[in-house]
Design a protein around this motif. Structure first.
Motif, PDB file in Angstrom:
ATOM      1  N   GLY A 254       0.811  -1.215   0.000  1.00 31.40           N
ATOM      2  CA  GLY A 254       0.000   0.000   0.000  1.00 31.40           C
ATOM      3  C   GLY A 254       0.844   1.264   0.000  1.00 31.40           C
ATOM      4  N   LEU A 255       1.871   1.295   0.844  1.00 28.69           N
ATOM      5  CA  LEU A 255       2.742   2.469   0.916  1.00 28.69           C
ATOM      6  C   LEU A 255       3.440   2.741  -0.411  1.00 28.69           C
ATOM      7  N   LEU A 256       3.971   1.683  -1.021  1.00 27.71           N
ATOM      8  CA  LEU A 256       4.713   1.867  -2.272  1.00 27.71           C
ATOM      9  C   LEU A 256       3.788   2.233  -3.430  1.00 27.71           C
ATOM     10  N   VAL A 257       2.578   1.673  -3.453  1.00 23.18           N
ATOM     11  CA  VAL A 257       1.629   2.021  -4.514  1.00 23.18           C
ATOM     12  C   VAL A 257       1.244   3.498  -4.401  1.00 23.18           C
ATOM     13  N   ILE A 258       0.966   3.932  -3.173  1.00 26.19           N
ATOM     14  CA  ILE A 258       0.604   5.342  -2.961  1.00 26.19           C
ATOM     15  C   ILE A 258       1.779   6.262  -3.300  1.00 26.19           C
ATOM     16  N   ALA A 259       2.978   5.879  -2.842  1.00 32.54           N
ATOM     17  CA  ALA A 259       4.167   6.695  -3.113  1.00 32.54           C
ATOM     18  C   ALA A 259       4.461   6.757  -4.606  1.00 32.54           C
ATOM     19  N   ALA A 260       4.304   5.626  -5.289  1.00 32.71           N
ATOM     20  CA  ALA A 260       4.555   5.586  -6.733  1.00 32.71           C
ATOM     21  C   ALA A 260       3.587   6.497  -7.474  1.00 32.71           C
ATOM     22  N   THR A 261       2.321   6.496  -7.039  1.00 30.33           N
ATOM     23  CA  THR A 261       1.318   7.346  -7.667  1.00 30.33           C
ATOM     24  C   THR A 261       1.596   8.821  -7.389  1.00 30.33           C
ATOM     25  N   GLN A 262       1.984   9.110  -6.154  1.00 33.71           N
ATOM     26  CA  GLN A 262       2.185  10.498  -5.737  1.00 33.71           C
ATOM     27  C   GLN A 262       3.454  11.109  -6.315  1.00 33.71           C
ATOM     28  N   PHE A 263       4.541  10.320  -6.331  1.00 34.04           N
ATOM     29  CA  PHE A 263       5.840  10.869  -6.718  1.00 34.04           C
ATOM     30  C   PHE A 263       6.357  10.351  -8.060  1.00 34.04           C
ATOM     31  N   GLY A 264       5.556   9.547  -8.751  1.00 30.90           N
ATOM     32  CA  GLY A 264       5.968   9.049 -10.054  1.00 30.90           C
ATOM     33  C   GLY A 264       7.101   8.053  -9.996  1.00 30.90           C
ATOM     34  N   LEU A 265       7.156   7.260  -8.927  1.00 27.09           N
ATOM     35  CA  LEU A 265       8.226   6.273  -8.792  1.00 27.09           C
ATOM     36  C   LEU A 265       8.033   5.133  -9.786  1.00 27.09           C
ATOM     37  N   PRO A 266       9.113   4.688 -10.440  1.00 28.33           N
ATOM     38  CA  PRO A 266       9.002   3.611 -11.431  1.00 28.33           C
ATOM     39  C   PRO A 266       8.976   2.236 -10.768  1.00 28.33           C
ATOM     40  N   VAL A 267       7.831   1.885 -10.161  1.00 29.56           N
ATOM     41  CA  VAL A 267       7.695   0.558  -9.558  1.00 29.56           C
ATOM     42  C   VAL A 267       6.474  -0.135 -10.140  1.00 29.56           C
ATOM     43  N   SER A 268       6.500  -1.464 -10.106  1.00 25.29           N
ATOM     44  CA  SER A 268       5.381  -2.262 -10.575  1.00 25.29           C
ATOM     45  C   SER A 268       4.615  -2.787  -9.377  1.00 25.29           C
ATOM     46  N   THR A 269       3.292  -2.547  -9.348  1.00 23.35           N
ATOM     47  CA  THR A 269       2.470  -3.022  -8.239  1.00 23.35           C
ATOM     48  C   THR A 269       2.552  -4.541  -8.109  1.00 23.35           C
ATOM     49  N   THR A 270       2.524  -5.227  -9.231  1.00 23.68           N
ATOM     50  CA  THR A 270       2.625  -6.688  -9.223  1.00 23.68           C
ATOM     51  C   THR A 270       3.932  -7.142  -8.600  1.00 23.68           C
ATOM     52  N   GLN A 271       5.019  -6.571  -9.050  1.00 26.26           N
ATOM     53  CA  GLN A 271       6.330  -6.983  -8.553  1.00 26.26           C
ATOM     54  C   GLN A 271       6.531  -6.577  -7.099  1.00 26.26           C
ATOM     55  N   VAL A 272       5.908  -5.473  -6.691  1.00 31.30           N
ATOM     56  CA  VAL A 272       5.981  -5.055  -5.294  1.00 31.30           C
ATOM     57  C   VAL A 272       5.271  -6.059  -4.392  1.00 31.30           C
ATOM     58  N   SER A 273       4.055  -6.450  -4.768  1.00 32.48           N
ATOM     59  CA  SER A 273       3.283  -7.358  -3.924  1.00 32.48           C
ATOM     60  C   SER A 273       3.935  -8.733  -3.833  1.00 32.48           C
ATOM     61  N   VAL A 274       4.412  -9.266  -4.956  1.00 32.87           N
ATOM     62  CA  VAL A 274       5.064 -10.579  -4.952  1.00 32.87           C
ATOM     63  C   VAL A 274       6.375 -10.529  -4.165  1.00 32.87           C
ATOM     64  N   SER A 275       7.168  -9.501  -4.391  1.00 27.38           N
ATOM     65  CA  SER A 275       8.457  -9.378  -3.705  1.00 27.38           C
ATOM     66  C   SER A 275       8.273  -9.157  -2.207  1.00 27.38           C
ATOM     67  N   SER A 276       7.203  -8.476  -1.824  1.00 28.94           N
ATOM     68  CA  SER A 276       6.932  -8.276  -0.405  1.00 28.94           C
ATOM     69  C   SER A 276       6.639  -9.597   0.286  1.00 28.94           C
ATOM     70  N   ILE A 277       5.880 -10.458  -0.386  1.00 28.58           N
ATOM     71  CA  ILE A 277       5.602 -11.788   0.163  1.00 28.58           C
ATOM     72  C   ILE A 277       6.902 -12.570   0.298  1.00 28.58           C
ATOM     73  N   PHE A 278       7.755 -12.470  -0.710  1.00 26.57           N
ATOM     74  CA  PHE A 278       9.060 -13.134  -0.651  1.00 26.57           C
ATOM     75  C   PHE A 278       9.893 -12.571   0.505  1.00 26.57           C
ATOM     76  N   GLY A 279       9.787 -11.260   0.730  1.00 27.34           N
ATOM     77  CA  GLY A 279      10.569 -10.608   1.770  1.00 27.34           C
ATOM     78  C   GLY A 279      10.250 -11.105   3.168  1.00 27.34           C
ATOM     79  N   VAL A 280       8.955 -11.275   3.485  1.00 27.58           N
ATOM     80  CA  VAL A 280       8.609 -11.760   4.834  1.00 27.58           C
ATOM     81  C   VAL A 280       9.024 -13.210   5.011  1.00 27.58           C
ATOM     82  N   GLY A 281       8.955 -13.976   3.924  1.00 24.46           N
ATOM     83  CA  GLY A 281       9.404 -15.368   4.010  1.00 24.46           C
ATOM     84  C   GLY A 281      10.900 -15.468   4.195  1.00 24.46           C
ATOM     85  N   LEU A 282      11.606 -14.491   3.629  1.00 29.90           N
ATOM     86  CA  LEU A 282      13.069 -14.481   3.719  1.00 29.90           C
ATOM     87  C   LEU A 282      13.517 -14.314   5.172  1.00 29.90           C
ATOM     88  N   ILE A 283      12.802 -13.492   5.924  1.00 26.27           N
ATOM     89  CA  ILE A 283      13.137 -13.275   7.328  1.00 26.27           C
ATOM     90  C   ILE A 283      13.004 -14.575   8.123  1.00 26.27           C
TER      91      ILE A 283
END
Length: 319
Positions: A254-283
């Motif tokens: 949610g934070l990255l999607v909002i930030a990307a929309t607000q500041f024009g950050l070049p991120v993919s919502t799909t890749q953010v959500s999948v990578s976030s799931i990978f990130g918690v599993g990594l811990i």
């Protein structure tokens, strides 16, 4: 004839988008067993459709002509057959990915389709520099930012749980988790509906508001009927997760999607959500690394594959 084909192919793209994207916002609800699959997909369908309907009130500012995006001159991209080729190629790419369980970016599929048809239309005059902001940067930045930020957020929530026993207030955590999933799905519907509608703005007899509602309905239907494989990949195959992990993923997405929309950050919502799931599993050292590598490969192949399909389709339509 081409205008009818354009309308139908755009609906096909919207349906495919829903099949591949709608469940992404609620994947953690099902993955953490906060809700059942049926409840999760119904919540995703309702909130995504609500986001699509909300887009009708912001049509004048949100509808973007994706046929341009700095890739090729607008005059070249105004032909109906060009739009049909882009819609068919990106829709086919996204739907096949959904049916085989690969969550990919619809925006990257559209970008690839635009390049493919553009190469056939004007050759090497297409703007290859645009690839940097539309594909290459999101591909590299999205996973890195998402994994790092999710690991940090989850570590903080995990520490807070030890300190204050957050699980004792499980209902509040579940409520926050549920709301965050709805916000992500709503934002996705709000953002993606105008992108798809932009393909049919050249049909003068079709209002933007009518296009928004029709596309939103097709997106909702696609998610409702064909999200099973995406759900299995994102909710179960990448990593097992609990409620705290699921909430961490949604906060970061949610934070990255909002930030990307607000500041024009070049991120993919799909890749953010999948990578976030990978990130918690990594811990917790519970990630299925081979599955994540396969997803990375699918992200790399999205643009060139969509470009090839689009180029062939555009050439056939010209003939």
């Amino acid at each position: 004839m081409f205008l009818i084909s354009l309308f139908l192919s755009t609906l096909f793209l919207a349906y495919s988008n829903g099949a591949n994207d709608n469940f992404k916002g609620v994947a953690t609800l099902f993955g953490s067993r906060t809700t059942s699959y049926q409840t999760a997909i119904l919540w995703a369908t309702f909130t995504t459709f609500a986001g699509g309907l909300a887009a009708t009130f912001f049509a004048s500012t949100l509808v973007r002509n994706l046929s341009g995006q700095g890739i090729l001159p607008d005059a070249i991209a105004n032909a109906p057959e060009f739009h049909v080729a882009v819609a068919i190629a990106s829709g086919l790419m996204v739907l096949v990915a959904a049916l085989t369980g690969f969550p990919i970016s619809t925006t990257h599929s559209l970008t690839g389709a635009l390049f493919g048809a553009g190469l056939v239309a004007i050759g090497l005059k297409v703007n290859f520099v645009a690839l940097g902001s539309l594909f290459i940067l999101p591909l590299f930045l999205s996973p890195i930012i998402a994994i790092s930020l999710t690991a940090t957020i989850y570590s903080l929530l995990k520490y807070s749980n030890y300190q204050w026993n957050l699980e004792a207030n499980q209902k509040a955590i579940d409520a926050c988790h549920f709301i965050s999933a709805g916000i992500i799905s709503f934002a996705r519907g709000l953002n993606n509906t105008p992108k798809i509608v932009s393909l049919i703005v050249i049909i003068e007899y079709f209002s933007i508001q009518g296009g928004m509602i029709t596309v939103a309905m097709a997106m909702a239907l696609g998610g409702l009927l064909n999200s099973q494989q995406i759900a299995a990949t994102m909710s179960e195959k990448i990593t097992a997760m609990n409620q705290i992990q699921g909430l961490s993923v949604n906060i970061v997405t949610g934070l990255l999607v909002i930030a990307a929309t607000q500041f024009g950050l070049p991120v993919s919502t799909t890749q953010v959500s999948v990578s976030s799931i990978f990130g918690v599993g990594l811990i917790e050292r519970k990630t299925n690394v081979s599955v994540f590598y396969k997803l990375l490969i699918s992200w790399v192949l999205t643009l060139p594959t969509a470009a090839i399909i689009s180029g062939i389709t555009y050439r056939l339509l010209q003939g």
